[in-house]
Scaffold this motif. Structure first.
Motif, mmCIF file in Angstrom:
data_model
loop_
_atom_site.group_PDB
_atom_site.id
_atom_site.type_symbol
_atom_site.label_atom_id
_atom_site.label_comp_id
_atom_site.label_asym_id
_atom_site.label_seq_id
_atom_site.Cartn_x
_atom_site.Cartn_y
_atom_site.Cartn_z
ATOM 1 N N THR A 96 1.924 -34.070 11.356
ATOM 2 C CA THR A 96 2.604 -33.474 12.505
ATOM 3 C C THR A 96 3.196 -34.552 13.403
ATOM 4 O OG1 THR A 96 1.138 -31.555 12.427
ATOM 5 C CG2 THR A 96 2.328 -31.937 14.492
ATOM 6 N N GLY A 97 2.451 -35.614 13.627
ATOM 7 C CA GLY A 97 2.970 -36.720 14.422
ATOM 8 C C GLY A 97 4.241 -37.285 13.824
ATOM 9 N N LEU A 98 4.238 -37.470 12.514
ATOM 10 C CA LEU A 98 5.424 -38.009 11.839
ATOM 11 C C LEU A 98 6.634 -37.109 12.014
ATOM 12 C CD1 LEU A 98 3.773 -39.329 8.556
ATOM 13 C CD2 LEU A 98 4.533 -40.688 10.523
ATOM 14 N N THR A 99 6.423 -35.798 12.028
ATOM 15 C CA THR A 99 7.558 -34.883 12.218
ATOM 16 C C THR A 99 8.173 -35.046 13.601
ATOM 17 O OG1 THR A 99 6.270 -33.010 13.066
ATOM 18 C CG2 THR A 99 6.570 -33.147 10.662
ATOM 19 N N LYS A 100 7.385 -35.578 14.538
ATOM 20 C CA LYS A 100 7.852 -35.778 15.912
ATOM 21 C C LYS A 100 8.271 -37.219 16.169
ATOM 22 C CE LYS A 100 4.871 -32.093 17.543
ATOM 23 N NZ LYS A 100 3.766 -31.714 18.439
ATOM 24 N N GLY A 101 8.239 -38.032 15.115
ATOM 25 C CA GLY A 101 8.623 -39.428 15.268
ATOM 26 C C GLY A 101 7.558 -40.280 15.928
ATOM 27 N N VAL A 102 6.313 -39.855 15.810
ATOM 28 C CA VAL A 102 5.192 -40.556 16.425
ATOM 29 C C VAL A 102 4.188 -40.930 15.343
ATOM 30 C CG1 VAL A 102 3.302 -40.344 18.091
ATOM 31 C CG2 VAL A 102 5.485 -39.225 18.557
ATOM 32 N N VAL A 103 3.679 -42.156 15.416
ATOM 33 C CA VAL A 103 2.687 -42.605 14.443
ATOM 34 C C VAL A 103 1.294 -42.371 15.011
ATOM 35 C CG1 VAL A 103 1.821 -44.549 13.106
ATOM 36 C CG2 VAL A 103 4.271 -44.349 13.573
ATOM 37 N N VAL A 104 0.539 -41.501 14.342
ATOM 38 C CA VAL A 104 -0.847 -41.223 14.728
ATOM 39 C C VAL A 104 -1.705 -41.495 13.503
ATOM 40 C CG1 VAL A 104 -2.479 -39.474 15.518
ATOM 41 C CG2 VAL A 104 -0.112 -39.439 16.366
ATOM 42 N N ASN A 105 -2.507 -42.549 13.576
ATOM 43 C CA ASN A 105 -3.400 -42.854 12.467
ATOM 44 C C ASN A 105 -4.529 -41.835 12.425
ATOM 45 O OD1 ASN A 105 -2.062 -45.214 11.521
ATOM 46 N ND2 ASN A 105 -2.865 -46.295 13.286
ATOM 47 N N SER A 106 -5.011 -41.562 11.227
ATOM 48 C CA SER A 106 -6.041 -40.554 11.028
ATOM 49 C C SER A 106 -7.002 -41.021 9.956
ATOM 50 C CB SER A 106 -5.364 -39.241 10.593
ATOM 51 O OG SER A 106 -6.309 -38.327 10.103
ATOM 52 N N ASP A 107 -8.239 -40.556 10.029
ATOM 53 C CA ASP A 107 -9.175 -40.829 8.938
ATOM 54 C C ASP A 107 -9.095 -39.722 7.886
ATOM 55 O OD1 ASP A 107 -10.492 -38.677 10.082
ATOM 56 O OD2 ASP A 107 -12.326 -39.777 10.535
ATOM 57 N N CYS A 108 -8.202 -38.781 8.109
ATOM 58 C CA CYS A 108 -7.923 -37.664 7.204
ATOM 59 C C CYS A 108 -9.102 -36.697 7.082
ATOM 60 C CB CYS A 108 -7.471 -38.170 5.824
ATOM 61 S SG CYS A 108 -6.337 -37.026 4.999
ATOM 62 N N ALA A 109 -9.995 -36.712 8.055
ATOM 63 C CA ALA A 109 -11.098 -35.752 8.056
ATOM 64 C C ALA A 109 -10.568 -34.335 8.275
ATOM 65 C CB ALA A 109 -12.110 -36.118 9.144
ATOM 66 N N ILE A 110 -9.479 -34.217 9.030
ATOM 67 C CA ILE A 110 -8.805 -32.929 9.221
ATOM 68 C C ILE A 110 -7.598 -32.959 8.310
ATOM 69 C CG2 ILE A 110 -7.627 -31.412 10.848
ATOM 70 C CD1 ILE A 110 -9.317 -32.761 13.065
ATOM 71 N N ASN A 111 -7.605 -32.105 7.301
ATOM 72 C CA ASN A 111 -6.548 -32.164 6.299
ATOM 73 C C ASN A 111 -6.247 -30.789 5.735
ATOM 74 O OD1 ASN A 111 -8.160 -31.742 3.712
ATOM 75 N ND2 ASN A 111 -9.257 -33.464 4.630
ATOM 76 N N GLU A 112 -5.191 -30.725 4.986
ATOM 77 C CA GLU A 112 -4.765 -29.490 4.304
ATOM 78 C C GLU A 112 -4.081 -29.908 3.013
ATOM 79 O OE1 GLU A 112 -4.201 -25.395 3.754
ATOM 80 O OE2 GLU A 112 -5.365 -26.399 5.301
ATOM 81 N N THR A 113 -4.354 -29.181 1.962
ATOM 82 C CA THR A 113 -3.681 -29.444 0.693
ATOM 83 C C THR A 113 -2.413 -28.598 0.629
ATOM 84 O OG1 THR A 113 -5.781 -29.907 -0.387
ATOM 85 C CG2 THR A 113 -3.921 -29.402 -1.822
ATOM 86 N N PHE A 114 -1.317 -29.247 0.309
ATOM 87 C CA PHE A 114 -0.035 -28.565 0.179
ATOM 88 C C PHE A 114 0.653 -29.082 -1.071
ATOM 89 C CE2 PHE A 114 4.583 -28.367 1.195
ATOM 90 C CZ PHE A 114 4.708 -26.994 1.270
ATOM 91 N N LYS A 115 0.902 -28.192 -1.990
ATOM 92 C CA LYS A 115 1.559 -28.536 -3.257
ATOM 93 C C LYS A 115 0.879 -29.720 -3.950
ATOM 94 C CE LYS A 115 5.960 -26.401 -2.276
ATOM 95 N NZ LYS A 115 7.411 -26.515 -2.290
ATOM 96 N N GLY A 116 -0.437 -29.703 -3.937
ATOM 97 C CA GLY A 116 -1.222 -30.719 -4.634
ATOM 98 C C GLY A 116 -1.399 -32.022 -3.883
#
Length: 90
Positions: free
Chosen positions: A30-50
């Protein structure tokens, strides 16, 4: 008891490794869609098209889930991501 401890450790390690393997270098989609870099540990995630998409928080994930065109959402993040890689993103 030692077997149970080993199984628990193996399970936690597996979960931990899974949480660290997302798209966009584990940056918040979501951050990338807004042009913002937000690092994440990917604990909150969603699978989309594999692919595993990472999110910085639950609200960011919800923004993706609520989007009408999820592919366009991901495409927008992907379009910004090269700027992250070349250092031109803020």
């Amino acid at each position: 008891m030692k077997v149970l401890s080993f199984v628990m450790l193996a399970t936690l390690t597996s979960i931990s490794l899974t949480a660290m393997s997302g798209e966009f270098g584990n940056r918040c989609t979501t951050g990338l869609t807004k042009g913002v870099v937000v690092n994440s540990d990917c604990a909150i995630n969603e699978t989309f098209k594999g692919n595993t998409l990472c999110f910085g928080n639950a609200d960011a994930k919800q923004a993706f889930l609520d989007s009408k065109d999820k592919q366009q959402f991901v495409d927008k993040a992907a379009a910004f991501y090269p700027k992250v890689l070349d250092g031109s993103a803020k």
